[in-house]
Each structure stands twice: as structure tokens, then as C-alpha cells.
Design a protein around this motif. Sequence first.
Motif, mmCIF file in Angstrom:
data_model
loop_
_atom_site.group_PDB
_atom_site.id
_atom_site.type_symbol
_atom_site.label_atom_id
_atom_site.label_comp_id
_atom_site.label_asym_id
_atom_site.label_seq_id
_atom_site.Cartn_x
_atom_site.Cartn_y
_atom_site.Cartn_z
ATOM 1 N N ALA A 238 0.835 -1.205 0.000
ATOM 2 C CA ALA A 238 0.000 0.000 0.000
ATOM 3 C C ALA A 238 0.873 1.259 0.000
ATOM 4 N N ARG A 239 1.963 1.239 0.749
ATOM 5 C CA ARG A 239 2.888 2.383 0.772
ATOM 6 C C ARG A 239 3.542 2.562 -0.589
ATOM 7 N N PHE A 240 3.972 1.475 -1.189
ATOM 8 C CA PHE A 240 4.610 1.521 -2.503
ATOM 9 C C PHE A 240 3.683 2.143 -3.544
ATOM 10 N N ILE A 241 2.432 1.704 -3.575
ATOM 11 C CA ILE A 241 1.447 2.215 -4.529
ATOM 12 C C ILE A 241 1.166 3.694 -4.284
ATOM 13 N N ALA A 242 0.953 4.058 -3.029
ATOM 14 C CA ALA A 242 0.646 5.455 -2.696
ATOM 15 C C ALA A 242 1.833 6.369 -2.982
ATOM 16 N N LEU A 243 3.048 5.899 -2.725
ATOM 17 C CA LEU A 243 4.245 6.691 -2.997
ATOM 18 C C LEU A 243 4.376 6.969 -4.497
ATOM 19 N N ASN A 244 4.185 5.947 -5.312
ATOM 20 C CA ASN A 244 4.246 6.138 -6.763
ATOM 21 C C ASN A 244 3.181 7.117 -7.234
ATOM 22 N N SER A 245 1.979 6.951 -6.753
ATOM 23 C CA SER A 245 0.886 7.831 -7.151
ATOM 24 C C SER A 245 1.151 9.264 -6.707
ATOM 25 N N PHE A 246 1.694 9.440 -5.516
ATOM 26 C CA PHE A 246 2.019 10.765 -5.000
ATOM 27 C C PHE A 246 2.945 11.506 -5.962
ATOM 28 N N PHE A 247 4.002 10.831 -6.393
ATOM 29 C CA PHE A 247 4.965 11.503 -7.262
ATOM 30 C C PHE A 247 4.479 11.623 -8.707
ATOM 31 N N GLU A 248 3.589 10.752 -9.136
ATOM 32 C CA GLU A 248 2.951 10.946 -10.445
ATOM 33 C C GLU A 248 2.114 12.221 -10.429
ATOM 34 N N HIS A 249 1.397 12.436 -9.338
ATOM 35 C CA HIS A 249 0.593 13.647 -9.201
ATOM 36 C C HIS A 249 1.476 14.898 -9.096
ATOM 37 N N LEU A 250 2.611 14.762 -8.454
ATOM 38 C CA LEU A 250 3.548 15.881 -8.385
ATOM 39 C C LEU A 250 4.005 16.274 -9.796
ATOM 40 N N GLY A 251 4.207 15.294 -10.655
ATOM 41 C CA GLY A 251 4.556 15.568 -12.046
ATOM 42 C C GLY A 251 3.448 16.311 -12.775
ATOM 43 N N LEU A 252 2.200 15.963 -12.503
ATOM 44 C CA LEU A 252 1.077 16.689 -13.104
ATOM 45 C C LEU A 252 1.063 18.147 -12.653
ATOM 46 N N ILE A 253 1.338 18.379 -11.395
ATOM 47 C CA ILE A 253 1.375 19.752 -10.888
ATOM 48 C C ILE A 253 2.455 20.545 -11.624
ATOM 49 N N ALA A 254 3.607 19.935 -11.823
ATOM 50 C CA ALA A 254 4.678 20.598 -12.578
ATOM 51 C C ALA A 254 4.216 20.912 -14.003
ATOM 52 N N ALA A 255 3.472 20.021 -14.613
ATOM 53 C CA ALA A 255 2.950 20.269 -15.963
ATOM 54 C C ALA A 255 1.973 21.438 -15.964
ATOM 55 N N PHE A 256 1.169 21.576 -14.918
ATOM 56 C CA PHE A 256 0.257 22.724 -14.826
ATOM 57 C C PHE A 256 1.029 24.034 -14.676
#
Length: 121
Positions: free
Chosen positions: A88-106
Motif C-alpha cells: 500500500a505504501r509503494f502504490i501510494a508513494l508512486n501515485s504521490f509523485f505521479e501527481h507531483l509531475g502533473l502539478i509541474a505540468a500545470f
Amino acid sequence: MVRLCLVSAYLIGGINKLFHFDAAVAEQMHFGLHPGWLWAALAILVEIAGSLCVIFNRFTWLGAGGLAALTVAAMLVANNFWRLEGVARFIALNSFFEHLGLIAAFVMVTYLASCERRSSG
């Protein structure tokens, strides 16, 4: 086309929430956001209106900023990897940083829109 791709998940998510409002409310309540109907309505508004601002390059800063803020909130509420363990930590960590990449794109789409406006005006 790139702008549409960037916001596609938000636009589809907002429309899906609009047509399945009860499920959207349940989702918000699942993450501890009360009242669920208010948070669901706000998410729908930001996802649809923000996406349209980015797609049509009008008030891009507002649309991208709203989508980025919504993404930060989702990261902190739904991807709180610091409270989890194992898979669960592994999945959430990956998703967290994927979302951080989206914020950078915005941030980047807002910057590019402002450069376009300055060079054409």
C-alpha cells in the motif's frame, strides 16, 4: 491536443462525477471530507471548468491553478504514503509523485500561456 491530453483525466473524472453524483459524494466521504456533497460539487466544478480553461487557453492560470490545488489536496488525502506500509505504501508513494509531475505540468502550461500572451501583445 497536448492541453487536452494533460487535462483528460480531470475532464473525464469531472463529467463522470457529475453523472454519478452519489458515487462522487461517497468517494469524498470515504476520504473523510464532509460534507461529501460540497466537496464533490467543488471537485466537479474545478475538474470541468479548470480543464476547459486549459484546453481553450483562456484564464489558463486559473484553470491550471485550480487543477493543481485539487491535485495537491488529493495527494495529501488519498496518497498519504507516510502513514502506510508494504505494498500500500509503494502504490501510494508512486501515485504521490505521479501527481507531483502533473502539478509541474500545470505550472509549465501556465508559464507557456503567459509567454504566448506577452509575445502576441
